[in-house]
Structures are given as C-alpha cells and as structure tokens.
Design an enzyme around this catalytic site. Structure first.
Site, mmCIF file in Angstrom:
data_model
loop_
_atom_site.group_PDB
_atom_site.id
_atom_site.type_symbol
_atom_site.label_atom_id
_atom_site.label_comp_id
_atom_site.label_asym_id
_atom_site.label_seq_id
_atom_site.Cartn_x
_atom_site.Cartn_y
_atom_site.Cartn_z
ATOM 1 N N GLU A 1 -10.046 7.069 2.691
ATOM 2 C CA GLU A 1 -9.635 5.654 2.597
ATOM 3 C C GLU A 1 -10.564 4.753 3.401
ATOM 4 O O GLU A 1 -10.810 5.000 4.590
ATOM 5 C CB GLU A 1 -8.212 5.471 3.142
ATOM 6 N N THR B 1 -1.492 4.330 3.389
ATOM 7 C CA THR B 1 -2.275 5.052 2.377
ATOM 8 C C THR B 1 -2.425 6.540 2.711
ATOM 9 O O THR B 1 -2.147 7.387 1.853
ATOM 10 C CB THR B 1 -3.638 4.366 2.168
ATOM 11 N N ASP C 1 -6.029 0.363 -3.983
ATOM 12 C CA ASP C 1 -4.577 0.410 -4.151
ATOM 13 C C ASP C 1 -4.035 -0.920 -4.705
ATOM 14 O O ASP C 1 -3.066 -0.946 -5.432
ATOM 15 C CB ASP C 1 -3.876 0.817 -2.850
ATOM 16 N N HIS C 2 -4.713 -1.996 -4.360
ATOM 17 C CA HIS C 2 -4.301 -3.341 -4.827
ATOM 18 C C HIS C 2 -5.437 -4.283 -4.521
ATOM 19 O O HIS C 2 -6.389 -3.920 -3.818
ATOM 20 C CB HIS C 2 -3.021 -3.800 -4.110
ATOM 21 N N HIS D 1 -1.933 -9.725 -0.386
ATOM 22 C CA HIS D 1 -2.466 -8.957 -1.506
ATOM 23 C C HIS D 1 -2.480 -9.810 -2.763
ATOM 24 O O HIS D 1 -1.755 -10.797 -2.859
ATOM 25 C CB HIS D 1 -1.601 -7.714 -1.744
ATOM 26 N N HIS E 1 -0.821 5.343 8.802
ATOM 27 C CA HIS E 1 -0.707 4.100 8.027
ATOM 28 C C HIS E 1 -0.410 4.451 6.573
ATOM 29 O O HIS E 1 -0.600 5.589 6.154
ATOM 30 C CB HIS E 1 -2.012 3.317 8.158
ATOM 31 N N PHE F 1 -9.569 9.320 16.539
ATOM 32 C CA PHE F 1 -10.644 8.697 17.302
ATOM 33 C C PHE F 1 -10.254 7.410 18.025
ATOM 34 O O PHE F 1 -11.012 6.926 18.854
ATOM 35 C CB PHE F 1 -11.838 8.444 16.373
ATOM 36 N N GLU F 2 -9.118 6.843 17.686
ATOM 37 C CA GLU F 2 -8.677 5.588 18.317
ATOM 38 C C GLU F 2 -7.156 5.607 18.447
ATOM 39 O O GLU F 2 -6.474 6.268 17.669
ATOM 40 C CB GLU F 2 -9.069 4.373 17.451
ATOM 41 N N SER G 1 0.803 -1.234 0.000
ATOM 42 C CA SER G 1 0.000 0.000 0.000
ATOM 43 C C SER G 1 0.830 1.276 0.000
ATOM 44 O O SER G 1 0.323 2.330 -0.378
ATOM 45 C CB SER G 1 -0.926 0.029 1.222
#
Ligand SMILES: [Zn+2]
Length: 491
Positions: free
Chosen positions: A323, A170, A369-370, A454, A168, A280-281, A107
């Site tokens: 995303e 993306t 993305d894949h 993937h 992360h 939020f997390e 990614s």
C-alpha cells in the site's frame, strides 16, 4: 493514428518546442509502437505462481495524471507524455468503489471488498455488511474469508507492506475482522465491545499470525503505554492491557526477526529470515519527501524489494499486498505536493517489483481504493509546471508571459480540490509562483472543510502477468478478489 495526422502532430510539437521557453515537449509518435505491441501480445493463460496487489490509497485517476506529469517534469521533460511504471501494463479496468452504505467510499469497506469479494459498509474490516459499525453485536461469525486465507491454505507465503500503520484500514482488512476500523489497539474499543469479546486490530494481527513478512508503521498499537518508543524517547506505546504484542509475536515466531529501523532492516537475510515483522514508526511512515537524513526509514521501494526477496528466497509462491498509504493523507491535508511525491514513490515500488519478477509467473495488479476530490484544470500550456499557476498558451504554442486570471482578476493553480482546508473564505489572494510551488502549499478548494474528502468516481485497475486479461471493463471493486483468485487458481 494515420501517417498524416502523425506528421501534423509532430510538426505542431516541433513548432511548440521551438517557441517554448521553459521546457521542450516531446513529439507524439508512440501510437504505432503501442498498436504493434497489442497485436503481438500473447496472454499467459496458465495460473500465476505469485500475485502482487498494489493499492495506492486515494490514488484516483486525476492523481495518476498529475503524478505522471510531475514525475516527467522532475526528469526535465514537458511531463504530459511521461509514463508511470504501471502505465505500460496491457490490461486495465474501471473499478466502482462505493460501499454498501455510502456513495463515496472509505478505505475499510473498499479494502474488504478487494480482499473478500464482498462489498461491505464504510468503516468495517472484512465482515459482512449487516453488522452495525462500532458494535460487537453481529461481528462473531460475520468474518469473511480473504484471498490471503485461500492462498495460505494452498501453501503460498504472505506479505504485507504499507507506508501507513499496519493497523490502518487498508492493511488491517487483510487479517482483521472488525466492525470498527478505529479499534487499532485495545484502548480504542468501547466497554460494550470489550465485554462482547471483540479484539483490537493489532491483537488480531498477532493472534492470526498469517503474514510471513509484514513491513510498515504503527508500532504504538503493539507496545504498552509503559513501553518507550524506540528512537522516540518522549513517546510511549498505546496498549492499556499490559500486553507487549511485539513480545507476543516473537513468542509465536521464535526464529522470526523484528526490526525497527534501517539498520535492523539491513540485517534481514532472504532464505534465512522466514518470518519478519518490521515496524518502523510509532504511527505512519514519513511522507517520502520528508524521509531523509540519519533517521530515514526504508523507502516503499526498498520495503517492496525486500519483501519479495524474503518471500521468494526458497522458491515458494507468494501473495503480497503493497500500500502507498500516504497519498491519501496528503490529499486529506489539501496538499498536492506530497500526494504527487508519494505517488511517484509508489510508482518506484511498482517498478522495482516488476523488474524483480517475471511476466510469465507473476501477476501484478495496481489500483486505488477510492479517489479524492482533486482536479486538473484551467487550460495551462503544455509543460506548465504541474504545481504552478496556470499560464495559457499564447496561440503560437508558447506560454503567455503572465499568469491567467480568473473572473475575480486573481491567478489560480492548475491543481485544486472540491473541498478541503485550502478553501478561501474572503477574496482570493494574488498568488505567486513561488508561493504555490512551495511543498507546504495547500491548493485552493471550493468548499471549506478541515479535511479534504474522498471522491466517488471510479478508479483504475492496471494489470499484467498470467490471467491478468480478466482485468477489463467496468467492474465492481469486489472483482479484484475474483481476478486474483482466478490468477492463482484458488479454491
Ligand atoms: Zn482517506
């Protein structure tokens, strides 16, 4: 479709609906309407004011098909004829996803290709393909400009929404330049990288301060290891450098607002809150199916709607990336239920964005993305529950009364994986419908592996809005950057 075949198909469908016991398939009669729409279609050739790029992480074509059936079945339909929100878009292309050094992509490399227009290595974030992964040696000066940079330079506002951590791969490729996607916070860098002057991804987010609105997970990379996580009294932040990046962000954005939960989210006022950071997390947001109860976070659709309201409140143009980050994670875990459920949540986010914007000034692209090694197989009858065991059509159109058996005399599911944790090493068990339709079920896989991987086949790009007609053919994934740059008339 000719009138004769349309009539025959309709008759067959009616026969099928008369015989089927579980569901009533919808007759097939939409062909003529679609053709009329295509003939009447007039492309908008002027530039777009806004662009929204939706990336379903790991949302290959088989995932889209299965999610379409799943969503349709949730609505009481047979399912196959259902359309996800982007499936009415007029333009599509196939995107070749490989990285410069891998046939099957990761990614980081794919997001970098879409944002910068240059393919790069797996694991790298918006730097050229020559720098070795995980080394700081060739990173300085290797950073590639993104369409976010170009849009910002033209005065457009920028937004980033993800159900994964904002650090992360993306989302990270939108603002960070790094030879290692795993350098999400300072403690992840090796000594050599630190000595070489490389910075972690969360620090780069705050340093760059590019995004007017950023909503997602990943709070732990912004908090110190002495900071207790809000709502998680047993969890601490991850930073070891003594820097609270949320405070640092607030110092750079004195009138900006930081929110951590639904209550904070509900206080955001479009037109008043120009700069917003929502974390939020500690890590990723919950799977959509598990995001319930008093601790629920805003849904991906809610985050998307709010981002559009915040970015557009004063009439400015904007570029927003959204995303659906957890489709990928469910697949890696070998669990089709959450992959499909999160794809449906992603489709709702696209629907909301489409409803809130005009086709005359907003270009929307939806892509992945894949792919993943996820298959739909075994000749299930029409309307067979997509998560269920395969039941064959009995020839008259009705499902056979017993599940189909493989050559080992055991039943099997429609959905499966080429590899993953659901692989069976001994004889395959006598699966039941109840077992395989449980949300926690891991579909069987051919090759055993702790994480499903993937897939390397092309993914689709769906597009609508100004200049979206350039989305066609079979293209390299880096073309997404070119299409967006053209839509916005970026320098
Ligand atoms: Zn993945």
């Amino acid at each position: 479709m000719t009138k004769t075949t349309q009539t025959l198909t309709l008759s067959a469908a009616l026969l099928l609906s008369a015989c089927a016991t579980a569901v009533t398939p919808t007759p097939f009669e939409a062909g003529g309407d679609v053709l009329a729409e295509r003939i009447a279609y007039e492309p908008v050739k002027t530039p777009a004011k806004n662009v929204i790029l939706f990336i379903g992480d790991g949302m290959g074509v088989s995932t889209v098909t299965a999610a379409r059936i799943y969503a349709g079945q949730q609505l009481g339909k047979a399912g196959e004829e259902h359309q996800l929100s982007w499936e009415t878009f007029p333009h599509t292309a196939l995107s070749k996803t490989y990285n410069t050094n891998q046939q099957v992509a990761d990614s980081a490399g794919t997001a970098s290709a879409m944002y910068t227009g240059v393919k790069t290595k797996a694991g790298a974030l918006s730097i050229g393909p020559d720098a070795p992964r995980g080394s700081c040696d060739q990173v300085t000066g290797a950073g590639l400009p993104t369409f976010f940079d170009a849009a910002s330079a033209q005065g457009l506002r920028l937004g980033l929404v993800s159900s994964a951590r904002l650090t992360h791969a993306t989302p990270a490729a939108a603002y960070a330049h790094s030879s290692e996607r795993n350098w999400e916070y300072d403690g992840e860098l090796n000594d050599a990288a630190r000595a070489g002057g490389c910075h972690d991804i969360a620090a780069q987010f705050v340093d760059g301060n590019m995004f007017d609105v950023a909503l997602g997970g990943g709070r732990r990379a912004f908090l110190r290891d002495t900071d207790v996580e809000p709502d998680y009294p047993d969890e601490m932040g991850r930073r070891t450098d003594g820097v609270n990046l949320i405070d640092a962000w607030q110092a750079k954005n004195p009138t900006g607002k930081v929110v951590f939960d639904q209550a904070g989210f509900d206080t955001l006022v479009p037109g008043q809150d120009d700069r917003v950071l929502g974390l939020f997390e500690p890590s990723h947001l919950k799977f959509d199916s598990m995001n319930t109860g008093p601790d629920a976070d805003p849904s991906l659709a809610d985050l998307t709607a709010k981002a559009i309201e915040l970015l557009s409140a004063k009439g400015d143009g904007f570029v927003l990336m959204v995303e659906g980050g957890r489709i990928d994670h469910a697949h890696h875990g070998g669990n089709a239920f959450n992959a499909l459920s999160d794809t449906v949540a992603f489709a709702k986010a696209v629907a909301v964005a489409d409803a809130m914007t005009s086709d005359s000034d907003t270009t929307i692209l939806v892509t992945a993305d894949h792919s993943h090694v996820f298959t739909i197989a075994g000749y299930p009858t029409r309307g067979n529950p997509i998560l269920g065991l395969v039941y064959w059509n009995d020839g008259a159109g009705a499902p056979s009364g017993k599940p189909a058996l493989a050559s080992d005399d055991a039943p099997y599911t429609t959905l499966g994986y080429g590899n993953g944790p659901g692989a069976v090493t001994g004889p395959r068990p006598m699966l039941t419908d109840e077992e395989v339709q449980d949300p926690s079920y891991l579909q069987q896989a051919t090759v055993p592996s702790s994480g499903e991987t993937h897939g390397g086949e092309d993914v689709a790009i769906y597009a609508k809005g100004p200049r979206s007609y350039v989305v066609s053919g079979v293209v390299e994934q880096s073309y997404v950057h070119d299409a967006i740059s053209y839509a916005l008339d970026l320098d």
